[in-house]
Design a protein around this motif. Structure first.
Motif, mmCIF file in Angstrom:
data_model
loop_
_atom_site.group_PDB
_atom_site.id
_atom_site.type_symbol
_atom_site.label_atom_id
_atom_site.label_comp_id
_atom_site.label_asym_id
_atom_site.label_seq_id
_atom_site.Cartn_x
_atom_site.Cartn_y
_atom_site.Cartn_z
ATOM 1 N N UNK A 30 11.739 41.666 57.379
ATOM 2 C CA UNK A 30 12.517 40.801 56.496
ATOM 3 C C UNK A 30 12.041 39.358 56.585
ATOM 4 N N UNK A 31 11.857 38.867 57.806
ATOM 5 C CA UNK A 31 11.464 37.465 57.983
ATOM 6 C C UNK A 31 10.098 37.201 57.353
ATOM 7 N N UNK A 32 9.177 38.143 57.474
ATOM 8 C CA UNK A 32 7.851 37.961 56.898
ATOM 9 C C UNK A 32 7.914 37.903 55.378
ATOM 10 N N UNK A 33 8.680 38.810 54.770
ATOM 11 C CA UNK A 33 8.810 38.786 53.312
ATOM 12 C C UNK A 33 9.504 37.518 52.841
ATOM 13 N N UNK A 34 10.484 37.063 53.600
ATOM 14 C CA UNK A 34 11.165 35.831 53.241
ATOM 15 C C UNK A 34 10.218 34.643 53.331
ATOM 16 N N UNK A 36 6.978 34.705 52.947
ATOM 17 C CA UNK A 36 6.035 34.794 51.831
ATOM 18 C C UNK A 36 6.646 34.216 50.549
ATOM 19 N N UNK A 37 7.930 34.481 50.350
ATOM 20 C CA UNK A 37 8.613 33.960 49.165
ATOM 21 C C UNK A 37 8.742 32.442 49.244
ATOM 22 N N UNK A 109 16.157 42.292 47.665
ATOM 23 C CA UNK A 109 14.801 41.767 47.843
ATOM 24 C C UNK A 109 14.746 40.246 47.895
ATOM 25 N N UNK A 110 14.123 39.670 48.927
ATOM 26 C CA UNK A 110 13.951 38.211 48.970
ATOM 27 C C UNK A 110 13.156 37.672 47.788
ATOM 28 N N UNK A 111 12.331 38.533 47.180
ATOM 29 C CA UNK A 111 11.513 38.105 46.046
ATOM 30 C C UNK A 111 12.347 37.676 44.839
ATOM 31 N N UNK A 114 13.503 33.110 44.004
ATOM 32 C CA UNK A 114 13.061 32.116 43.012
ATOM 33 C C UNK A 114 13.827 32.189 41.689
ATOM 34 N N UNK A 115 14.209 33.391 41.270
ATOM 35 C CA UNK A 115 14.977 33.524 40.031
ATOM 36 C C UNK A 115 16.387 32.973 40.209
#
Length: 327
Positions: A30-34, A36-37, A109-111, A114-115
């Motif tokens: 989770x932290x890695x994906x966050x 990246x975002x 999803x952390x992705x 931005x939206x």
């Protein structure tokens, strides 16, 4: 023309609140994906993890996390207080211009962040994520969740609680401060987020299956959570108990008149024993049900008048210096 100060030109600060209870199997992913975002956004950030009394190595892993894009803060609660209060603790300790609440299990999803930020920059105070689909969940859980959201919406009256919407959302600073003013012990955060009002916008997304580990929400906990939501935002159960009691009393009175008339006209002085037992049992059940509804509300009043703090901190760890919030 005078040059603006760095604080005036600095990008806004985004706070991310992440409640975590026994999430050691997923927290690194989770932290890695966050990260990246956040790395792809022109915005400063702080991440506030709330360890809700985890019994595994979640706390140790959280304290080892760092972020090149901002601050990582770990709030360690003194015991397991529950997700609703863990979120409150996180909101209490944020300083961002906007705050995102997201679970650590990667179903949300952390992705999508931005939206959510785009909606905030358009002028909305609350941008909530609505589930267009729920992958990895049983048909029974989907059906009961759908029924719950539609029931609570009808019972909540003037408070519009969005359907198929969890805690994943972004709130402006003024919306966050409004929510943190609400200090009741029995917290239904989805309702509190809606109660504060302000301009709100929905963003639809596809909810993913849990990345790893097991859910902390079995059907018994979900049932109790549903009762919490209904009794926190509606007095409809009390009103229904009143109507049910009135209807039962009316039927009992009508049945009594029928028995009297039947005895006078047909000469049957001795009533049927089975029907008498059935009537007494039914009335006793109605009384116990009504007392139970009253007890639910009375128990909540009992807890509120104690005025205990919502939570206690065992530790507060900051990996990097907190950056000031822009004005």
């Amino acid at each position: 023309m005078d040059e603006q100060s760095p604080q005036q030109t600095a990008p806004p600060l985004l706070s991310i609140v992440v409640p975590a209870y026994n999430e050691m199997e997923v927290i690194e992913a989770f932290h890695q994906r966050l990260q990246d975002v956040l790395a792809g956004m022109s915005i400063r950030s702080e991440i506030v993890y709330v360890n809700d009394g985890s019994t595994d190595d979640t706390l140790t892993m959280l304290r080892g996390l760092t972020s090149p894009t901002g601050t990582v803060r770990v709030l360690d609660l003194s015991r397991n207080f529950g997700k609703e209060i863990a979120m409150t603790a996180g909101l209490d300790h944020t300083g961002g211009d906007a705050v995102v609440v997201i679970d650590a299990d990667l179903q949300d999803p952390p992705e999508l962040i931005p939206e959510l930020v785009d909606g905030w920059q358009q002028g909305y105070d609350v941008v909530y994520a609505t589930r267009a689909s729920r992958d990895g969940e049983t048909a029974l859980k989907k059906a009961t969740a759908k029924l719950f959201y539609r029931t609570i919406q009808k019972l909540a009256g003037k408070v519009h609680i969005p359907e198929d919407t969890g805690d994943f959302r972004l709130m402006s600073r003024r919306a966050t401060e409004a929510v943190t003013q609400l200090r009741e012990q029995h917290r239904f955060m989805k309702g509190l987020f809606a109660w504060v009002g302000f301009p709100q916008k929905s963003v639809r997304y596809r909810r993913d299956p849990r990345y790893a580990g097991t859910t902390k929400w079995n059907y018994w906990k979900l049932w109790n959570f549903s009762l919490e939501g209904i009794t926190s935002f509606s007095t409809a159960p009390l009103r229904l108990a009143t109507y049910f009691g009135f209807a039962t009393a009316s039927l009992s009175f009508a049945y009594g008149l029928f028995i009297i008339a039947k005895t006078l006209l047909l000469g049957e002085p001795v009533p049927g024993f089975p029907s008498l037992i059935a009537l007494i049992t039914f009335l006793g059940g109605v009384q116990l049900l009504t007392i139970g509804v009253l007890g639910e509300y009375l128990g909540r009043m009992f807890n509120e008048v104690k005025h205990r703090p919502l939570y206690l901190l065992a530790g507060d760890y900051i990996a990097e210096a907190v950056q000031p919030r822009s004005e």
